[in-house]
Design an enzyme around this catalytic site. Structure first.
Site, mmCIF file in Angstrom:
data_model
loop_
_atom_site.group_PDB
_atom_site.id
_atom_site.type_symbol
_atom_site.label_atom_id
_atom_site.label_comp_id
_atom_site.label_asym_id
_atom_site.label_seq_id
_atom_site.Cartn_x
_atom_site.Cartn_y
_atom_site.Cartn_z
ATOM 1 N N ILE A 130 -15.999 37.637 -11.338
ATOM 2 C CA ILE A 130 -14.828 38.442 -11.677
ATOM 3 C C ILE A 130 -15.267 39.894 -11.864
ATOM 4 C CG2 ILE A 130 -12.877 38.680 -13.262
ATOM 5 C CD1 ILE A 130 -12.983 35.908 -11.847
ATOM 6 N N LYS A 175 -22.923 28.044 -20.930
ATOM 7 C CA LYS A 175 -21.643 27.810 -20.265
ATOM 8 C C LYS A 175 -21.456 26.322 -19.943
ATOM 9 C CE LYS A 175 -20.141 31.911 -20.605
ATOM 10 N NZ LYS A 175 -18.876 32.208 -21.283
ATOM 11 N N TYR A 234 -27.946 31.718 -20.053
ATOM 12 C CA TYR A 234 -26.496 31.918 -19.921
ATOM 13 C C TYR A 234 -25.846 30.643 -19.375
ATOM 14 C CZ TYR A 234 -22.072 33.800 -18.111
ATOM 15 O OH TYR A 234 -20.744 34.021 -17.830
HETATM 16 P P1 NAP Z 1 -17.250 41.966 -20.412
HETATM 17 O O1 NAP Z 1 -16.485 42.801 -19.469
HETATM 18 O O2 NAP Z 1 -18.698 42.239 -20.646
HETATM 19 O O3 NAP Z 1 -16.487 41.955 -21.836
HETATM 20 C C1 NAP Z 1 -17.050 41.230 -22.886
HETATM 21 C C2 NAP Z 1 -16.063 41.148 -24.030
HETATM 22 O O4 NAP Z 1 -16.629 40.304 -25.044
HETATM 23 C C3 NAP Z 1 -15.811 42.509 -24.677
HETATM 24 O O5 NAP Z 1 -14.496 42.495 -25.180
HETATM 25 C C4 NAP Z 1 -16.823 42.512 -25.832
HETATM 26 O O6 NAP Z 1 -16.432 43.333 -26.939
HETATM 27 C C5 NAP Z 1 -16.763 41.052 -26.249
HETATM 28 N N1 NAP Z 1 -17.964 40.605 -26.956
HETATM 29 C C6 NAP Z 1 -19.244 40.573 -26.512
HETATM 30 N N2 NAP Z 1 -20.055 40.077 -27.477
HETATM 31 C C7 NAP Z 1 -19.245 39.796 -28.541
HETATM 32 C C8 NAP Z 1 -19.491 39.271 -29.833
HETATM 33 N N3 NAP Z 1 -20.715 38.937 -30.240
HETATM 34 N N4 NAP Z 1 -18.441 39.118 -30.670
HETATM 35 C C9 NAP Z 1 -17.179 39.463 -30.278
HETATM 36 N N5 NAP Z 1 -16.891 39.964 -29.066
HETATM 37 C C10 NAP Z 1 -17.926 40.121 -28.213
HETATM 38 O O7 NAP Z 1 -17.198 40.419 -19.978
HETATM 39 P P2 NAP Z 1 -16.158 39.653 -19.013
HETATM 40 O O8 NAP Z 1 -16.665 39.718 -17.640
HETATM 41 O O9 NAP Z 1 -14.785 40.070 -19.330
HETATM 42 O O10 NAP Z 1 -16.419 38.148 -19.510
HETATM 43 C C11 NAP Z 1 -15.589 37.499 -20.449
HETATM 44 C C12 NAP Z 1 -15.975 36.038 -20.507
HETATM 45 O O11 NAP Z 1 -15.856 35.475 -19.204
HETATM 46 C C13 NAP Z 1 -17.426 35.795 -20.933
HETATM 47 O O12 NAP Z 1 -17.497 34.639 -21.735
HETATM 48 C C14 NAP Z 1 -18.145 35.559 -19.627
HETATM 49 O O13 NAP Z 1 -19.299 34.775 -19.792
HETATM 50 C C15 NAP Z 1 -17.069 34.829 -18.850
HETATM 51 N N6 NAP Z 1 -17.250 34.913 -17.390
HETATM 52 C C16 NAP Z 1 -17.299 36.108 -16.754
HETATM 53 C C17 NAP Z 1 -17.476 36.139 -15.373
HETATM 54 C C18 NAP Z 1 -17.537 37.434 -14.587
HETATM 55 O O14 NAP Z 1 -17.892 37.374 -13.406
HETATM 56 N N7 NAP Z 1 -17.193 38.569 -15.160
HETATM 57 C C19 NAP Z 1 -17.603 34.944 -14.679
HETATM 58 C C20 NAP Z 1 -17.542 33.748 -15.356
HETATM 59 C C21 NAP Z 1 -17.361 33.733 -16.725
HETATM 60 P P3 NAP Z 1 -16.816 44.931 -26.993
HETATM 61 O O15 NAP Z 1 -15.905 45.596 -25.979
HETATM 62 O O16 NAP Z 1 -16.475 45.340 -28.378
HETATM 63 O O17 NAP Z 1 -18.247 45.041 -26.631
#
Ligand code: NAP
Length: 244
Positions: free
Chosen positions: A185, A156, A152
């Site tokens: 987050i 990133k 991961y």
């Molecule tokens: P999340 O709650 O798991 O939501 C993931 C989203 O991505 C959902 O809308 C999902 O769609 C979609 N998705 C997953 N695989 C996909 C694919 N192959 N094609 C199209 N859509 C896809 O994640 P999040 O926490 O909001 O994270 C969003 C971004 O922020 C990610 O890139 C993550 O790495 C980054 N991030 C998150 C955090 C954190 O702490 N949460 C921190 C740093 C960075 P479905 O609903 O249809 O499954």
């Protein structure tokens, strides 16, 4: 070219927060998702309630043909995409030694190739219009490294490299490319963590709390705005001071 955004992974979590904040600031939004059609529909309804146009499009960002079709659907329904937010991503914990070929390939395919697919799908129009903005969602783990999340964190970190190089390549075309690196987050992605791990992450965050999708959305909306017109190739932390 109007204010048309494509946000990948906007059915829930950070992507939904970004889509809603952009709508509040006057953007029409194409809401991409992979599986959760109902959640994507809820994002679309919330955008329409804010008086903006929206449509949900199912596409696995790892599938270049599906992503190219999605860009065509977005353009047909809303107009040419002038802002792309590469937010879709997957995360997981495993020891590097246990990482399988399939897991490694999937992290790369979704988190890195997914961004490449989406950029290549919208770029020809941006270049011909000499206008466009791309925001990639990286992570503090891409800046700092993360034990048990090596794959991961690699994806990133690669998004930061993509951002910087592409910013240089596209600057003469009037297209800005930037990156937001969120801290921890509170979304589905981290809800599976053990309570003691979450508590430890809160403690490690100088501002003393987990972030919200809105915290990241404000940073993205700023980078997409005219006020950020002289910013390209930058990595903006939205992390409560996690990396200073
Ligand atoms: P999340 O709650 O798991 O939501 C993931 C989203 O991505 C959902 O809308 C999902 O769609 C979609 N998705 C997953 N695989 C996909 C694919 N192959 N094609 C199209 N859509 C896809 O994640 P999040 O926490 O909001 O994270 C969003 C971004 O922020 C990610 O890139 C993550 O790495 C980054 N991030 C998150 C955090 C954190 O702490 N949460 C921190 C740093 C960075 P479905 O609903 O249809 O499954």
């Amino acid at each position: 070219m109007g204010n048309i955004a494509l946000v990948t992974g906007a059915s829930r979590g950070i992507g939904r927060g970004i889509a809603l904040e952009l709508a509040r600031r006057g953007w029409d939004v194409c809401v991409n998702y992979r599986q959760q059609a109902q959640a994507a529909g809820e994002t679309v309804s919330a955008i329409r309630a804010l008086g903006r146009k929206a449509l949900a499009v199912q596409a696995d960002v790892a599938d270049s043909k599906a992503v190219s079709d999605m860009a065509c659907q977005a353009e047909a329904a809303l107009g040419p995409v002038s802002l792309l937010v590469n937010n879709a991503g997957i995360a997981g914990q495993e020891l590097f030694q246990d990482l399988t070929d399939a897991q490694w390939d999937r992290y790369l395919a979704v988190n890195l190739t997914g961004a490449r697919n989406a950029i290549q799908a919208v770029l020809p129009r941006m270049i011909s219009e000499k206008r466009g903005c791309i925001v990639n969602i990286s992570s503090i783990w891409g800046l700092r490294g993360a034990s048990c999340e090596v794959a991961y964190a690699c994806t990133k970190a690669a998004l930061i490299g993509l951002t910087r190089s592409l910013a240089l390549e596209l600057a003469p075309s009037g297209i800005r490319v930037n990156c937001v690196a969120p801290g921890v987050i509170d979304t589905d992605m981290v809800r599976g963590l053990r309570p003691e791990t979450r508590a430890m992450l809160v403690e490690e965050t100088p501002l003393g709390r987990l972030g919200t999708p809105a915290d990241v959305a404000y940073a993205v909306a700023f980078l997409a705005s005219d006020e950020a017109g002289f910013l390209t190739g930058q990595v903006l932390g939205a992390d409560g001071g996690f990396i200073v």
